[in-house]
Motif scaffolding. Structure first.
Motif, PDB file in Angstrom:
ATOM      1  N   LEU A  81       0.831  -1.206   0.000  1.00  0.00           N
ATOM      2  CA  LEU A  81       0.000   0.000   0.000  1.00  0.00           C
ATOM      3  C   LEU A  81       0.865   1.255   0.000  1.00  0.00           C
ATOM      4  CD1 LEU A  81      -2.784   1.298   0.057  1.00  0.00           C
ATOM      5  CD2 LEU A  81      -2.746   1.096   2.555  1.00  0.00           C
ATOM      6  N   LYS A  82       1.934   1.251   0.785  1.00  0.00           N
ATOM      7  CA  LYS A  82       2.837   2.402   0.833  1.00  0.00           C
ATOM      8  C   LYS A  82       3.451   2.667  -0.538  1.00  0.00           C
ATOM      9  CE  LYS A  82       6.991   4.153   3.049  1.00  0.00           C
ATOM     10  NZ  LYS A  82       7.377   4.790   1.815  1.00  0.00           N
ATOM     11  N   ALA A  83       3.868   1.616  -1.211  1.00  0.00           N
ATOM     12  CA  ALA A  83       4.456   1.770  -2.546  1.00  0.00           C
ATOM     13  C   ALA A  83       3.431   2.315  -3.534  1.00  0.00           C
ATOM     14  CB  ALA A  83       5.007   0.429  -3.029  1.00  0.00           C
ATOM     15  N   ILE A  84       2.190   1.839  -3.437  1.00  0.00           N
ATOM     16  CA  ILE A  84       1.131   2.322  -4.327  1.00  0.00           C
ATOM     17  C   ILE A  84       0.875   3.806  -4.091  1.00  0.00           C
ATOM     18  CG2 ILE A  84      -1.358   2.165  -4.795  1.00  0.00           C
ATOM     19  CD1 ILE A  84      -1.075  -0.898  -4.254  1.00  0.00           C
ATOM     20  N   VAL A  85       0.746   4.208  -2.821  1.00  0.00           N
ATOM     21  CA  VAL A  85       0.489   5.615  -2.501  1.00  0.00           C
ATOM     22  C   VAL A  85       1.668   6.484  -2.930  1.00  0.00           C
ATOM     23  CG1 VAL A  85       0.121   7.267  -0.612  1.00  0.00           C
ATOM     24  CG2 VAL A  85      -1.156   5.113  -0.661  1.00  0.00           C
ATOM     25  N   ASP A  86       2.889   6.032  -2.701  1.00  0.00           N
ATOM     26  CA  ASP A  86       4.064   6.802  -3.130  1.00  0.00           C
ATOM     27  C   ASP A  86       4.057   7.023  -4.632  1.00  0.00           C
ATOM     28  OD1 ASP A  86       4.992   7.083  -0.563  1.00  0.00           O
ATOM     29  OD2 ASP A  86       6.531   5.540  -0.722  1.00  0.00           O
ATOM     30  N   ASP A  87       3.710   5.990  -5.389  1.00  0.00           N
ATOM     31  CA  ASP A  87       3.634   6.132  -6.845  1.00  0.00           C
ATOM     32  C   ASP A  87       2.530   7.107  -7.243  1.00  0.00           C
ATOM     33  OD1 ASP A  87       5.762   4.425  -7.259  1.00  0.00           O
ATOM     34  OD2 ASP A  87       4.506   2.672  -7.649  1.00  0.00           O
ATOM     35  N   MET A  88       1.410   7.041  -6.562  1.00  0.00           N
ATOM     36  CA  MET A  88       0.295   7.935  -6.864  1.00  0.00           C
ATOM     37  C   MET A  88       0.630   9.386  -6.520  1.00  0.00           C
ATOM     38  SD  MET A  88      -2.990   5.728  -5.709  1.00  0.00           S
ATOM     39  CE  MET A  88      -3.506   4.287  -6.627  1.00  0.00           C
ATOM     40  N   GLU A 114       2.133  11.352  -9.225  1.00  0.00           N
ATOM     41  CA  GLU A 114       1.242  11.751 -10.311  1.00  0.00           C
ATOM     42  C   GLU A 114       0.461  13.027  -9.993  1.00  0.00           C
ATOM     43  OE1 GLU A 114      -1.235   8.366 -11.125  1.00  0.00           O
ATOM     44  OE2 GLU A 114       0.490   7.029 -11.324  1.00  0.00           O
ATOM     45  N   LEU A 115       0.429  13.442  -8.739  1.00  0.00           N
ATOM     46  CA  LEU A 115      -0.310  14.650  -8.365  1.00  0.00           C
ATOM     47  C   LEU A 115       0.420  15.900  -8.855  1.00  0.00           C
ATOM     48  CD1 LEU A 115      -1.286  13.923  -4.634  1.00  0.00           C
ATOM     49  CD2 LEU A 115      -2.769  13.799  -6.639  1.00  0.00           C
ATOM     50  N   PRO A 116      -0.328  16.963  -9.137  1.00  0.00           N
ATOM     51  CA  PRO A 116       0.334  18.239  -9.436  1.00  0.00           C
ATOM     52  C   PRO A 116       1.216  18.652  -8.251  1.00  0.00           C
ATOM     53  CG  PRO A 116      -1.998  18.343  -9.986  1.00  0.00           C
ATOM     54  CD  PRO A 116      -1.779  17.045  -9.261  1.00  0.00           C
ATOM     55  N   GLU A 164       1.914  21.348  -6.445  1.00  0.00           N
ATOM     56  CA  GLU A 164       1.404  22.070  -5.273  1.00  0.00           C
ATOM     57  C   GLU A 164       0.496  21.187  -4.414  1.00  0.00           C
ATOM     58  OE1 GLU A 164       2.619  24.948  -4.328  1.00  0.00           O
ATOM     59  OE2 GLU A 164       3.826  25.064  -6.140  1.00  0.00           O
ATOM     60  N   GLN A 165      -0.282  20.302  -5.043  1.00  0.00           N
ATOM     61  CA  GLN A 165      -1.121  19.379  -4.274  1.00  0.00           C
ATOM     62  C   GLN A 165      -0.256  18.356  -3.547  1.00  0.00           C
ATOM     63  OE1 GLN A 165      -4.177  17.660  -6.781  1.00  0.00           O
ATOM     64  NE2 GLN A 165      -4.770  19.678  -7.559  1.00  0.00           N
ATOM     65  N   ARG A 166       0.772  17.843  -4.229  1.00  0.00           N
ATOM     66  CA  ARG A 166       1.667  16.864  -3.597  1.00  0.00           C
ATOM     67  C   ARG A 166       2.392  17.493  -2.415  1.00  0.00           C
ATOM     68  NH1 ARG A 166       4.921  16.151  -7.445  1.00  0.00           N
ATOM     69  NH2 ARG A 166       6.686  17.265  -6.590  1.00  0.00           N
ATOM     70  N   LEU A 167       2.919  18.707  -2.593  1.00  0.00           N
ATOM     71  CA  LEU A 167       3.626  19.376  -1.497  1.00  0.00           C
ATOM     72  C   LEU A 167       2.686  19.630  -0.324  1.00  0.00           C
ATOM     73  CD1 LEU A 167       5.818  21.918  -3.487  1.00  0.00           C
ATOM     74  CD2 LEU A 167       6.618  19.896  -2.253  1.00  0.00           C
ATOM     75  N   THR A 168       1.478  20.085  -0.611  1.00  0.00           N
ATOM     76  CA  THR A 168       0.497  20.333   0.455  1.00  0.00           C
ATOM     77  C   THR A 168       0.204  19.039   1.209  1.00  0.00           C
ATOM     78  OG1 THR A 168      -0.501  22.145  -0.809  1.00  0.00           O
ATOM     79  CG2 THR A 168      -1.842  21.160   0.935  1.00  0.00           C
ATOM     80  N   PHE A 169      -0.039  17.955   0.476  1.00  0.00           N
ATOM     81  CA  PHE A 169      -0.359  16.664   1.089  1.00  0.00           C
ATOM     82  C   PHE A 169       0.803  16.158   1.941  1.00  0.00           C
ATOM     83  CE2 PHE A 169      -0.759  12.080   1.276  1.00  0.00           C
ATOM     84  CZ  PHE A 169      -2.109  11.888   1.534  1.00  0.00           C
ATOM     85  N   THR A 170       2.021  16.186   1.393  1.00  0.00           N
ATOM     86  CA  THR A 170       3.162  15.634   2.130  1.00  0.00           C
ATOM     87  C   THR A 170       3.513  16.497   3.339  1.00  0.00           C
ATOM     88  OG1 THR A 170       4.746  16.691   0.617  1.00  0.00           O
ATOM     89  CG2 THR A 170       4.140  14.400   0.160  1.00  0.00           C
ATOM     90  N   MET A 171       3.417  17.821   3.209  1.00  0.00           N
ATOM     91  CA  MET A 171       3.710  18.682   4.364  1.00  0.00           C
ATOM     92  C   MET A 171       2.695  18.437   5.482  1.00  0.00           C
ATOM     93  SD  MET A 171       4.714  22.404   2.872  1.00  0.00           S
ATOM     94  CE  MET A 171       6.205  22.688   1.937  1.00  0.00           C
ATOM     95  N   HIS A 172       1.424  18.301   5.100  1.00  0.00           N
ATOM     96  CA  HIS A 172       0.375  18.132   6.109  1.00  0.00           C
ATOM     97  C   HIS A 172       0.393  16.735   6.721  1.00  0.00           C
ATOM     98  CE1 HIS A 172      -3.367  18.930   8.182  1.00  0.00           C
ATOM     99  NE2 HIS A 172      -3.909  17.849   7.648  1.00  0.00           N
ATOM    100  N   HIS A 173       0.436  15.709   5.886  1.00  0.00           N
ATOM    101  CA  HIS A 173       0.316  14.340   6.403  1.00  0.00           C
ATOM    102  C   HIS A 173       1.632  13.741   6.888  1.00  0.00           C
ATOM    103  CE1 HIS A 173      -3.894  13.568   5.772  1.00  0.00           C
ATOM    104  NE2 HIS A 173      -3.814  14.182   4.609  1.00  0.00           N
ATOM    105  N   TYR A 174       2.720  14.021   6.216  1.00  0.00           N
ATOM    106  CA  TYR A 174       3.977  13.377   6.569  1.00  0.00           C
ATOM    107  C   TYR A 174       4.872  14.239   7.447  1.00  0.00           C
ATOM    108  CZ  TYR A 174       2.623   9.903   3.136  1.00  0.00           C
ATOM    109  OH  TYR A 174       1.945   8.934   2.449  1.00  0.00           O
ATOM    110  N   SER A 175       4.772  15.565   7.313  1.00  0.00           N
ATOM    111  CA  SER A 175       5.607  16.444   8.137  1.00  0.00           C
ATOM    112  C   SER A 175       4.829  17.040   9.297  1.00  0.00           C
ATOM    113  CB  SER A 175       6.206  17.562   7.281  1.00  0.00           C
ATOM    114  OG  SER A 175       7.033  17.015   6.278  1.00  0.00           O
ATOM    115  N   ARG A 212      -6.456  14.504  -1.711  1.00  0.00           N
ATOM    116  CA  ARG A 212      -7.104  13.355  -1.073  1.00  0.00           C
ATOM    117  C   ARG A 212      -8.116  12.692  -2.007  1.00  0.00           C
ATOM    118  NH1 ARG A 212      -8.366  16.078   4.786  1.00  0.00           N
ATOM    119  NH2 ARG A 212      -6.355  15.636   5.769  1.00  0.00           N
ATOM    120  N   GLU A 213      -8.931  13.522  -2.677  1.00  0.00           N
ATOM    121  CA  GLU A 213      -9.934  12.978  -3.585  1.00  0.00           C
ATOM    122  C   GLU A 213      -9.280  12.197  -4.724  1.00  0.00           C
ATOM    123  OE1 GLU A 213     -12.266  16.355  -4.794  1.00  0.00           O
ATOM    124  OE2 GLU A 213     -13.369  16.430  -2.894  1.00  0.00           O
ATOM    125  N   LYS A 214      -8.205  12.749  -5.283  1.00  0.00           N
ATOM    126  CA  LYS A 214      -7.523  12.062  -6.382  1.00  0.00           C
ATOM    127  C   LYS A 214      -6.905  10.745  -5.905  1.00  0.00           C
ATOM    128  CE  LYS A 214      -6.565  16.193  -9.066  1.00  0.00           C
ATOM    129  NZ  LYS A 214      -5.556  17.147  -9.528  1.00  0.00           N
TER     130      LYS A 214
END
Length: 197
Positions: free
Chosen positions: A125-132, A135-137, A139-150, A176-178
């Protein structure tokens, strides 16, 4: 001590203040860079460079309770510069790390308590999410990783990305929706969303 107290101490020449900031933020920075580069060595190098910039730019910081946003803005700018430089360098290729590079002490402890089939599912699952995430734009990827991982709040993410809280909230929702839609397409859904038959 708060981050602002440590920065005031750093501005006053207290060396231990910087050491405390390094101890507090080195791991979250490495996690942020790793999630966005997937290169453990590069993530460590960028984390150190970010902390050096904090040290060198400490006089630019105004203690208003917004340190994490300021710190991650430095990190984001460094990440963008590095990606641009690496993209333009035909000799540099991103290295996909092995699973050993992702291990931390909490993972070791929790993995020791899980049955092998659950461990395998988590890794998959971690590998799948990392790959996904790739694929995000950006700014969305940075927002997601800063919020959820940092662990940054949406306000801190907004400061780091130099945008509004509403925009950060919107980017996080879209990310999140994507991710949920892509997971659903491959048959992975949130158990609370499954209807009982």
């Amino acid at each position: 001590m708060s981050d602002d107290d440590l920065m005031i101490g750093l501005q006053s020449g207290a060396r231990d203040a910087f050491a405390q900031l390094v101890e507090r933020y080195q791991s979250p920075l490495i996690g942020f860079f790793f999630k966005n580069t997937r290169d453990r060595q590069l993530a460590e190098d960028l984390s150190q460079e970010t902390l050096l910039r904090v040290y060198n730019q400490s006089w630019d910081y105004l203690p208003q309770g917004r340190f994490r946003g300021w710190l991650f803005r430095i990190a984001r700018n460094l990440l963008i510069d590095t990606v641009r430089r690496r993209t333009n360098d035909a000799l540099v290729h991103s290295v996909r790390p092995g699973s050993d590079d992702e291990v931390n002490i909490l993972t070791l402890i929790s993995d020791g308590l899980l049955p092998p089939e659950v461990k395998a599912g988590h890794r998959e699952l971690k590998a799948i999410v990392d790959d996904m995430l790739e694929e995000l734009p950006e700014e969305q990827r940075l927002t997601f990783t800063m919020h959820h991982y940092s662990g940054l709040t949406l306000s801190e993410v907004a400061d780091a990305l130099d945008t509004s809280v509403a925009t950060s909230k919107s980017r996080l929702r879209l990310a999140r929706e994507k991710l949920q839609a892509r997971l659903a397409r491959i048959g992975l859904t949130d158990p609370s969303e499954r209807q009982e038959t």
